[in-house]
Design an enzyme around this catalytic site. Structure first.
Site, short mmCIF file in Angstrom:
data_model
loop_
_atom_site.label_atom_id
_atom_site.label_comp_id
_atom_site.label_asym_id
_atom_site.label_seq_id
_atom_site.Cartn_x
_atom_site.Cartn_y
_atom_site.Cartn_z
N GLN A 86 -6.30 5.80 -0.11
CA GLN A 86 -6.23 5.51 1.32
C GLN A 86 -4.83 5.03 1.73
OE1 GLN A 86 -9.48 5.32 3.21
NE2 GLN A 86 -10.07 6.48 1.41
N CYS A 87 -4.56 5.12 3.03
CA CYS A 87 -3.36 4.50 3.59
C CYS A 87 -3.56 2.99 3.58
CB CYS A 87 -3.14 4.95 5.03
SG CYS A 87 -2.71 6.70 5.18
N PRO A 88 -2.58 2.16 3.29
CA PRO A 88 -1.23 2.60 2.93
C PRO A 88 -1.01 2.71 1.42
CG PRO A 88 -1.21 0.25 3.25
CD PRO A 88 -2.65 0.68 3.37
N MET A 89 -2.10 2.62 0.63
CA MET A 89 -1.87 2.59 -0.81
C MET A 89 -1.22 3.89 -1.31
SD MET A 89 -2.54 -0.37 -1.68
CE MET A 89 -2.24 -0.13 -3.43
N ASN A 90 -1.48 5.00 -0.61
CA ASN A 90 -0.86 6.25 -1.03
C ASN A 90 0.67 6.18 -0.85
OD1 ASN A 90 -1.11 6.19 1.73
ND2 ASN A 90 -2.51 7.94 1.84
#
Lengths: 268, 776
Positions: free
Chosen positions: B713-717
């Site tokens: 998921q954003c922002p982990m990507n």
């Protein structure tokens, strides 16, 4: 890269910062910060440094939590009254971030133990509330070539500077402590609790900037603010060639414990 | 010849592997935990007695033919306890089989097309139906053909064999819901709309220690979509189910975690694309409920006893002239000689004439009225049955309990006998409460179905100071069927095991007296009087003396020694993957820790490589027969697949070639391998996906480094993309795979803002994006 999946998530908002990134976060995780005094300034500094993931936090304080501390020393809670401050603070840090190793020194910072305690740390935060301690910390850090953040608060005002080796030290500006009782302490004059948070978090930010090498430290500058008018200003400082500690002809070559009124030691 | 399911050849061939594994286990070459995972999938469970096993045999729709049952009894006699055991899940089991006889039983079952495959393990379990479906005058329509064909379809799909947890399916023939569709993973209730056969579909129910009532998944589907629903739910469960926790991985927990909207959305994601695909429709068997013409001489019976039997155990079918007959078994056990006489007679009448019901009794069907006398004589002459008692007693359900089950606390079988003894010879008019359900489980798990009982009991440990004694929780208030909404029984109180028969006598004598006043409405009776009565009676029987005063209170029914928990074990059926992984993980960690002090260092290094290789194979559905094969499979599915860095390739090759002396030079790398695999496991998510990157190739010669951030998921990507870039040099290229939507809208912009060059963004056929970045 040694960040675990869990750490990547926990510190993602640091890592996203262009200046910090994974490399910067690893520096934070590997850093060791000593906080002297676990009171008004030390409390917010410790909370933020723990949350940031500072690998080792040392806490020096010989005092126990008093009910009058709770108005500003936000790391201690009502049930902690009577508990050693370093133990109370350690328990909170462990809850905030189990990654952090906390070392406690349940004693006051004195000429006898100063250099021994200092030697393992990368950065020092002065969170003390009295002049003798502030001069002692300055002297010990200069002698041991340790960077530190000085901070002081009274009533509605605060001041802070950061020292790194080779730059202006506290004694370059203030030659020696004022006579005992010439300047009131917090216990005598009072202090707005929130400004302890303002200044303690500035000190934490300075520590993190130093660790990650980001931005410009408050080196050769002193930040002074007045919460009543909410004016902030910085005053330029210069290394003083006649400084008794780091000047061209130093007079102070060993650590000194200045005298301190007994009531101040108790009440902090 | 009639069968109730068909196993593909592949499933039969897998028995060869089981045979080899058993041989190796006997020689001590397979760890017991690994062996457990292997055998449980073949329906082979270890009993409470060490090295003694029971084998569970699939009976789809509860059906078994006379020929099959006779063979099963023969095998039970030759290799087991001499009895066929009928379970609460409408299947049969052979008990007390020694390890060296397991294959004899399994191979013997092949001769009559029966199989124990899927008796346990994380797969499609026996599919249940209302026991009288097809002959019940109140049938909406016969649901057995659906259960039969669905079983064959599902068990022969390879992706049915490694689900997150067991998957139970049931069909009810009408809204009375005698198949308990709301207490199972997926339940179908027959309902005709506008002349079209179809089903109401429930899902995510289940009993067990954390019972949950099922939810309406689909208001109604035409019967042609029965398979499509099962397939979609299976795939959805496979993708989203929690594989990490043994205790919360059933479909009911997935519903709880996702909540209705998300669960239904994910289900529809699988269901909608296939629901109109007529090529997937089940091809239903033509299952006839009829009797064949027989030359068997009739043996009529008459008299009071015959009439009482007929009144108690014989039922009209919807087919004129045919009868269904209940054979009341003692504790679900059918002796071999009784099975022989019954099956010989039944074989004369046809093939489709036996069902197992949930109360562990045999249900016979399609018996011509003219032959009832023959059957009466056979049943009356059975060596072991409850035919002399009112049906109330044989309708009691009990799990096997501490007699064979490793989880059992109490012995419901002993209790059941004690109740028969106490009530069967009492003055209670039990024939007035034939349908009253007393269900007992030996522990909080619900094999004895105590949640759907009129009075339910489940075993608990009672404590008298420092001593323990067998005790039961008392449950009441269940509501099943009729108006659609199901309620589970709630705990009311508890009572020492030894007092349960007296308690039942007291309670039932009041209910039998009051039944008329309440017009048979047990719910009303419970609310107004029954629950208080239970509490009062529990109070009456609460006192427990000390062991010295009355040792009897500390012996459970059917056991001559004091209650003990020493021989309890962990659950057999969930055996699984995590236990197997833990075996390797512990070995790796121990060997890393002690590497400097071991005597034979090169052998230990080799073992670290082997355990590291094998540890996670199971998460990919892979099995290794040898150490070398484990290393090969690991190299292919983890290193080449990019889950593990290929710097380990060399030591894997050395180990594979058995060059153990060479390993000493690579100690640090081998320890690193062990740690890497352990860390990889820590980062595994509930669906066995590893969060780690796809590859860590050296850039330059091999093109760009590729990182797969799909599902992140954003922002982990973005965070992970950034971290990946940090490991590269200026000018190196990185390719990241990102999901459509928010990820592709945000990540490339954020990366560009940091000064890196986004060289291209390409949408892939599967819907995700490939983004090529050049590090600034």
């Amino acid at each position: 890269m040694n960040l675990t999946e869990n750490q990547i998530e926990r510190y993602s908002r640091h890592i996203i910062l262009q200046d910090i990134g994974g490399v910067g976060q690893e520096k934070i995780l590997n850093s060791k910060v000593l906080i002297i005094g676990t009171g008004g300034l030390g409390a917010p500094a410790a909370l933020y440094l723990a949350a940031a993931g500072v690998g080792t936090i040392g806490l020096v304080d010989g005092d126990v939590v008093d009910i009058s501390n709770l108005q500003r020393q936000v790391i201690h809670f009502t049930p902690d009254i009577g508990v050693l401050k370093v133990e109370s603070a350690k328990a909170k840090i462990n809850q905030i971030n189990p990654d952090v190793i906390v070392k406690t020194y349940a004693e006051f910072f004195t000429a006898d133990n100063a250099l021994v305690i200092l030697k393992d740390y990368d950065f020092v935060i002065d969170g003390t509330d009295n002049f003798p301690a502030k001069f002692l910390i300055n002297d010990a850090c200069v002698m041991a070539k340790k960077p530190f953040s000085h901070g002081g608060i009274l009533r509605f005002a605060g001041q802070t500077l950061t020292h790194t080796p080779g730059h202006a030290c506290y004694r370059c500006v203030f030659n020696s402590p004022p006579p005992a009782n010439a300047v009131p302490t917090c216990s005598q004059a009072g202090v707005l609790g929130a400004i302890a948070g303002m200044l303690g978090t500035i000190q934490a930010a300075e520590a993190l900037k130093f660790i990650t090498g980001v931005g410009e430290l408050l080196v050769d500058r002193m930040l002074i603010f007045d919460a009543k008018s909410m004016n902030f200003r910085t005053v330029k400082l210069k290394k003083n060639p006649s400084c008794p500690l780091c000047g061209d002809t130093p007079k102070i070559t060993s650590l000194i414990d200045y005298e301190q009124a007994v009531c101040d030691l108790k009440k902090g | 010849m009639l069968t109730f399911y068909t196993n593909d050849t592949v499933l039969i061939l897998e028995q060869d592997q089981l045979e080899e594994d058993i041989a190796e286990f006997i020689k001590g070459q397979i760890d017991p935990i690994r062996f457990k995972a292997i055998r449980v999938a073949h329906g082979v469970y270890e009993q409470r007695q060490r090295d003694t096993y029971m084998i569970r045999i699939r009976c789809a729709a509860g059906g078994i033919t006379p020929r099959q049952l006779k063979k099963t009894a023969e095998l039970a006699d030759a290799y087991g306890s001499g009895e066929v055991h009928f379970t609460t899940r409408q299947e049969v089991q052979v008990h007390d089989v020694l390890i060296e006889n397991i294959m004899n039983v399994i191979r013997g079952l092949n001769e009559v097309e029966l199989s124990s495959r899927g008796g346990g393990g994380n797969t499609i379990r026996n599919i249940l139906t209302s026991a009288d479906s097809g002959v019940d005058p109140e049938d909406v329509f016969d649901v057995d053909p659906y259960a039969i064909e669905l079983t064959t379809r599902l068990i022969n799909e390879p992706d049915s064999w490694n689900l997150p947890r067991k998957f139970k399916i049931a069909f009810s023939n009408n809204s009375k819901d005698t198949a308990y569709t709301q207490a199972t993973c997926l339940g179908y209730v027959a309902e005709i709309r506008n002349g079209q056969k179809g089903f109401r579909v429930y899902c995510a129910g289940g009993m067990g220690a954390k019972p949950m009532v099922g939810h309406l998944l689909l208001e109604w589907i035409p019967d042609t979509q029965a398979y499509h629903v099962a397939r979609a739910l299976k795939v959805m469960f496979d993708k989203n189910g929690n594989r990490r926790s043994k205790f919360s991985n059933r479909i009911k927990f997935l519903w709880k975690k996702l909540e209705q909207d998300e669960f239904v959305r994910l289900f529809k994601l699988e269901f909608d694309p296939i629901k109109d695909d007529a090529s997937l429709n089940l091809v239903l068997p033509d299952l006839k409920n009829e009797a064949k013409s027989s030359n068997l001489a009739k043996n009529p019976a008459q008299g009071d006893d015959y009439e009482l039997w007929e009144k108690r155990f014989v039922f009209d079918q919807k087919q004129a002239g045919l009868k269904s007959v209940k054979v009341p078994l003692r504790l679900g056990d059918l002796l071999r000689e009784d099975a022989d006489s019954l099956c010989d007679f039944l074989a004369e009448m046809g093939e489709n004439n036996i069902r197992c019901d949930r109360a562990q009794n045999m249900r016979l069907r399609n018996i011509p009225e003219a032959y009832l006398g023959n059957l009466y004589h056979i049943i009356k002459n059975m060596k072991q049955s409850l035919v002399q008692y009112p049906p109330f007693l044989s309708n009691m359900i009990n799990c096997t309990g501490a007699q064979t089950c490793k989880l059992g606390i109490c012995l419901p079988r002993g209790l059941s006998d004690a109740i028969c003894e106490r009530l069967g010879k009492s003055d209670l008019r039990l024939d007035e409460i034939s349908d009253f359900k007393v269900n007992m489980s030996g522990c909080p798990n619900t094999c004895g179905m105590h949640h759907v009982a009129d009075l339910g009991f489940f075993g608990k440990i009672g404590r008298k100071e420092a001593e323990i004694y067998p005790s039961y929780n008392v449950m009441a208030g269940a509501h099943v069927g009729q108006d659609g909404l199901m309620l589970y029984a709630q705990r009311v109180d508890e009572i020492p095991s030894k007092h349960v028969p007296d308690f039942l006598y007291d309670f039932l004598s009041v209910w039998i007296e009051d039944k008329k006043d309440y017009a048979g409405n047990y719910q009303k009776f419970l609310d107004e009087k029954g629950k208080d009565l239970i509490k009062t009676l529990c109070e009456k029987y609460r006192f427990v003396p000390t062991y010295e005063e009355d040792p009897e209170m500390f012996h459970d029914w059917g056991r001559d020694r004091r209650m003990t928990m020493d021989d309890m074990g962990t659950a057999e059926c969930s055996a699984g993957m995590f236990d197997m992984i833990d075996v390797d993980k512990k070995q790796i960690e121990e060997m890393i820790k002690t590497i400097e002090t071991v005597e034979n260092k090169k052998e230990t290094l080799y073992k670290i490589i082997f355990h590291s290789s094998r540890m996670l194979l199971v998460t990919r559905g892979l099995e290794s027969k040898t150490e070398t094969q484990a290393i090969e499979l690991f190299a292919k599915h983890f290193v080449t697949a990019g889950l593990v860095n290929d710097r380990f390739q060399d030591v894997l090759t050395l180990a594979k070639l058995d060059l153990k002396d060479e390993l000493l030079k690579h100690q640090a790398l081998i320890l690193d391998l062990g740690q890497t695999v352990v860390d990889l496991y820590k980062n595994m998510d509930d669906s066995l996906r590893f969060k780690t990157e796809k590859t860590e190739e050296i850039p330059g010669q091999n093109g760009p480094v590729v990182k797969d951030f799909r599902g992140v998921q954003c922002p982990m990507n973005f965070v992970k993309t950034k971290l990946a870039l940090e490991t590269l040099k200026s000018g190196d290229k990185l390719e990241v795979l990102l999901d459509n939507g928010e990820p592709i809208e945000n990540v490339p912009n954020s990366i560009a803002q940091e000064g890196h060059k986004v060289l291209h963004k390409n949408k892939q056929a599967e819907g995700h994006w490939s983004v090529l970045i050049e590090k600034v």
